[in-house]
Design a protein around this motif. Structure first.
Motif, PDB file in Angstrom:
ATOM      1  N   SER A   1      16.893  -4.919 -13.680  1.00 52.94           N
ATOM      2  CA  SER A   1      17.162  -3.521 -14.019  1.00 52.94           C
ATOM      3  C   SER A   1      18.020  -2.832 -12.975  1.00 52.94           C
ATOM      4  N   GLY A   2      18.290  -3.519 -11.865  1.00 59.19           N
ATOM      5  CA  GLY A   2      19.154  -2.951 -10.838  1.00 59.19           C
ATOM      6  C   GLY A   2      18.440  -2.503  -9.579  1.00 59.19           C
ATOM      7  N   PHE A   3      17.187  -2.898  -9.421  1.00 58.27           N
ATOM      8  CA  PHE A   3      16.433  -2.533  -8.228  1.00 58.27           C
ATOM      9  C   PHE A   3      16.518  -3.633  -7.163  1.00 58.27           C
ATOM     10  N   ARG A   4      16.347  -3.207  -5.929  1.00 54.46           N
ATOM     11  CA  ARG A   4      16.156  -4.125  -4.808  1.00 54.46           C
ATOM     12  C   ARG A   4      14.723  -3.973  -4.316  1.00 54.46           C
ATOM     13  N   ILE A   5      14.044  -5.086  -4.178  1.00 53.89           N
ATOM     14  CA  ILE A   5      12.639  -5.043  -3.755  1.00 53.89           C
ATOM     15  C   ILE A   5      12.562  -4.726  -2.262  1.00 53.89           C
ATOM     16  N   LEU A   6      11.769  -3.733  -1.923  1.00 51.27           N
ATOM     17  CA  LEU A   6      11.595  -3.341  -0.528  1.00 51.27           C
ATOM     18  C   LEU A   6      10.375  -3.996   0.097  1.00 51.27           C
ATOM     19  N   LYS A   7       9.271  -3.969  -0.636  1.00 47.96           N
ATOM     20  CA  LYS A   7       8.034  -4.501  -0.065  1.00 47.96           C
ATOM     21  C   LYS A   7       7.023  -4.761  -1.167  1.00 47.96           C
ATOM     22  N   LEU A   8       6.190  -5.783  -0.964  1.00 49.23           N
ATOM     23  CA  LEU A   8       5.089  -6.103  -1.861  1.00 49.23           C
ATOM     24  C   LEU A   8       3.784  -6.012  -1.093  1.00 49.23           C
ATOM     25  N   SER A   9       2.718  -5.711  -1.821  1.00 49.35           N
ATOM     26  CA  SER A   9       1.379  -5.716  -1.230  1.00 49.35           C
ATOM     27  C   SER A   9       0.386  -6.274  -2.243  1.00 49.35           C
ATOM     28  N   GLU A  10      -0.482  -7.145  -1.758  1.00 48.14           N
ATOM     29  CA  GLU A  10      -1.582  -7.645  -2.570  1.00 48.14           C
ATOM     30  C   GLU A  10      -2.919  -7.148  -2.023  1.00 48.14           C
ATOM     31  N   LEU A  11      -2.822  -6.113  -1.203  1.00 47.32           N
ATOM     32  CA  LEU A  11      -3.968  -5.377  -0.666  1.00 47.32           C
ATOM     33  C   LEU A  11      -5.028  -6.290  -0.063  1.00 47.32           C
ATOM     34  N   GLN A  12      -4.696  -6.845   1.085  1.00 48.83           N
ATOM     35  CA  GLN A  12      -5.697  -7.582   1.856  1.00 48.83           C
ATOM     36  C   GLN A  12      -6.553  -6.576   2.613  1.00 48.83           C
ATOM     37  N   PRO A  13      -7.867  -6.582   2.404  1.00 46.60           N
ATOM     38  CA  PRO A  13      -8.725  -5.582   3.047  1.00 46.60           C
ATOM     39  C   PRO A  13      -8.670  -5.677   4.573  1.00 46.60           C
ATOM     40  N   THR A  14      -8.671  -4.523   5.211  1.00 46.95           N
ATOM     41  CA  THR A  14      -8.715  -4.478   6.672  1.00 46.95           C
ATOM     42  C   THR A  14     -10.168  -4.513   7.141  1.00 46.95           C
ATOM     43  N   GLN A  15     -10.341  -4.737   8.435  1.00 46.62           N
ATOM     44  CA  GLN A  15     -11.700  -4.728   8.997  1.00 46.62           C
ATOM     45  C   GLN A  15     -12.345  -3.357   8.843  1.00 46.62           C
ATOM     46  N   GLU A  16     -11.543  -2.311   8.923  1.00 43.95           N
ATOM     47  CA  GLU A  16     -12.070  -0.956   8.742  1.00 43.95           C
ATOM     48  C   GLU A  16     -12.595  -0.779   7.319  1.00 43.95           C
ATOM     49  N   MET A  17     -11.838  -1.279   6.338  1.00 41.80           N
ATOM     50  CA  MET A  17     -12.281  -1.182   4.949  1.00 41.80           C
ATOM     51  C   MET A  17     -13.572  -1.961   4.735  1.00 41.80           C
ATOM     52  N   LEU A  18     -13.655  -3.156   5.333  1.00 42.17           N
ATOM     53  CA  LEU A  18     -14.853  -3.988   5.180  1.00 42.17           C
ATOM     54  C   LEU A  18     -16.067  -3.339   5.843  1.00 42.17           C
ATOM     55  N   ALA A  19     -15.845  -2.659   6.956  1.00 38.22           N
ATOM     56  CA  ALA A  19     -16.948  -1.995   7.651  1.00 38.22           C
ATOM     57  C   ALA A  19     -17.480  -0.823   6.833  1.00 38.22           C
ATOM     58  N   LYS A  20     -16.578  -0.113   6.157  1.00 36.71           N
ATOM     59  CA  LYS A  20     -16.993   1.034   5.355  1.00 36.71           C
ATOM     60  C   LYS A  20     -17.650   0.609   4.048  1.00 36.71           C
ATOM     61  N   ASN A  21     -17.169  -0.480   3.487  1.00 29.35           N
ATOM     62  CA  ASN A  21     -17.673  -0.923   2.178  1.00 29.35           C
ATOM     63  C   ASN A  21     -17.648  -2.442   2.104  1.00 29.35           C
TER      64      ASN A  21
END
Length: 244
Positions: free
Chosen positions: A204-224
């Motif tokens: 469609s004419g876009f250039r990909i800048l960044k992808l994320s598959e949301l790897q949980p951080t230690q902070e996220m794991l500590a909270k939940n």
């Protein structure tokens, strides 16, 4: 097919009780990753596809976006969004994502959070978004991860004691509709592989800048601790792309 479960009173009532519906962006597990993909929003004209309760629209204005348009097919969603918004520079429109038809280069930024896996033709949406973005404009989106959507059951394989053994992946390359259960209702989601998402944007004419598959951080794991499941399999797929 333009699916609108959110105007079903029972479904909407259940959705309204979800943590993200009550707590907003801070209660949405993928928000930190999504926010990290956003460009500078100051003085930008922003379009939100599938705006729901308008959380992202209001955030954009908090970041000094010039104006925001949010579109959604659900009158229930838009009624709640309007009730929660006191800002003349945010406009909510009753419109299916599939039916958007904005002018060329009308927006600087287009966002869509967890809505496009309900849309059958992702490639058409990419072309429409490209058309309405300025040159250098950014498209940031999140969908359920293709590993998560491959099987309609969207559930673990359980052991004899009810333990979660593994996340089954099958029919991965068989793209198309999946009838899944969400909030005790049958809903249609569209499974697309990673390559289809990326190639549709590129073509469609876009250039990909960044992808994320949301790897949980230690902070996220500590909270939940429930985030431990997201280490075993990805639930979210996020993309930032730019119109060159």
């Amino acid at each position: 097919m333009k699916q609108n479960k959110y105007d079903d009173s029972g479904f909407f009532a259940n959705y309204s009780q979800m943590p993200r519906s009550i707590g907003g962006l801070d209660a949405a597990g993928e928000w930190t990753a999504f926010r990290a993909l956003l460009p500078e929003l100051r003085d930008k004209k922003v379009l939100d596809l599938g705006c729901g309760f308008g959380w992202h629209c209001r955030y954009a204005r908090e970041q000094q976006a010039r104006s925001v348009v949010g579109v959604d097919l659900s009158e229930n969603m838009l009624e709640r969004a309007r009730a929660m918004t006191n800002d003349s520079e945010i406009e909510y429109r009753h419109l299916a994502i599939e039916d958007i038809d904005f002018a060329a280069e009308e927006f600087d930024v287009v966002i869509s959070s967890l809505a496009l896996h309900y849309v059958e033709r992702f490639d058409i949406i990419c072309r429409k978004v490209h058309h309405c973005l300025i040159s250098g404009g950014t498209f940031v989106l999140s969908v359920e991860h293709p590993i998560f959507t491959a099987l309609a059951a969207q559930d673990w394989h359980y052991g004899l004691q009810g333990e979660k053994m593994h996340w089954p992946v099958d029919d991965y390359h068989n793209e198309g509709p999946r009838q899944a259960r969400f909030l005790d209702n049958d809903v249609i989601k569209y499974h697309r592989i990673v390559a289809t998402h990326i190639n549709a944007l590129i073509e469609s004419g876009f250039r990909i800048l960044k992808l994320s598959e949301l790897q949980p951080t230690q902070e996220m794991l500590a909270k939940n601790p429930a985030w431990q499941e997201e280490i075993r399999r990805p639930m979210f797929f996020l993309i930032a792309a730019v119109k060159d």
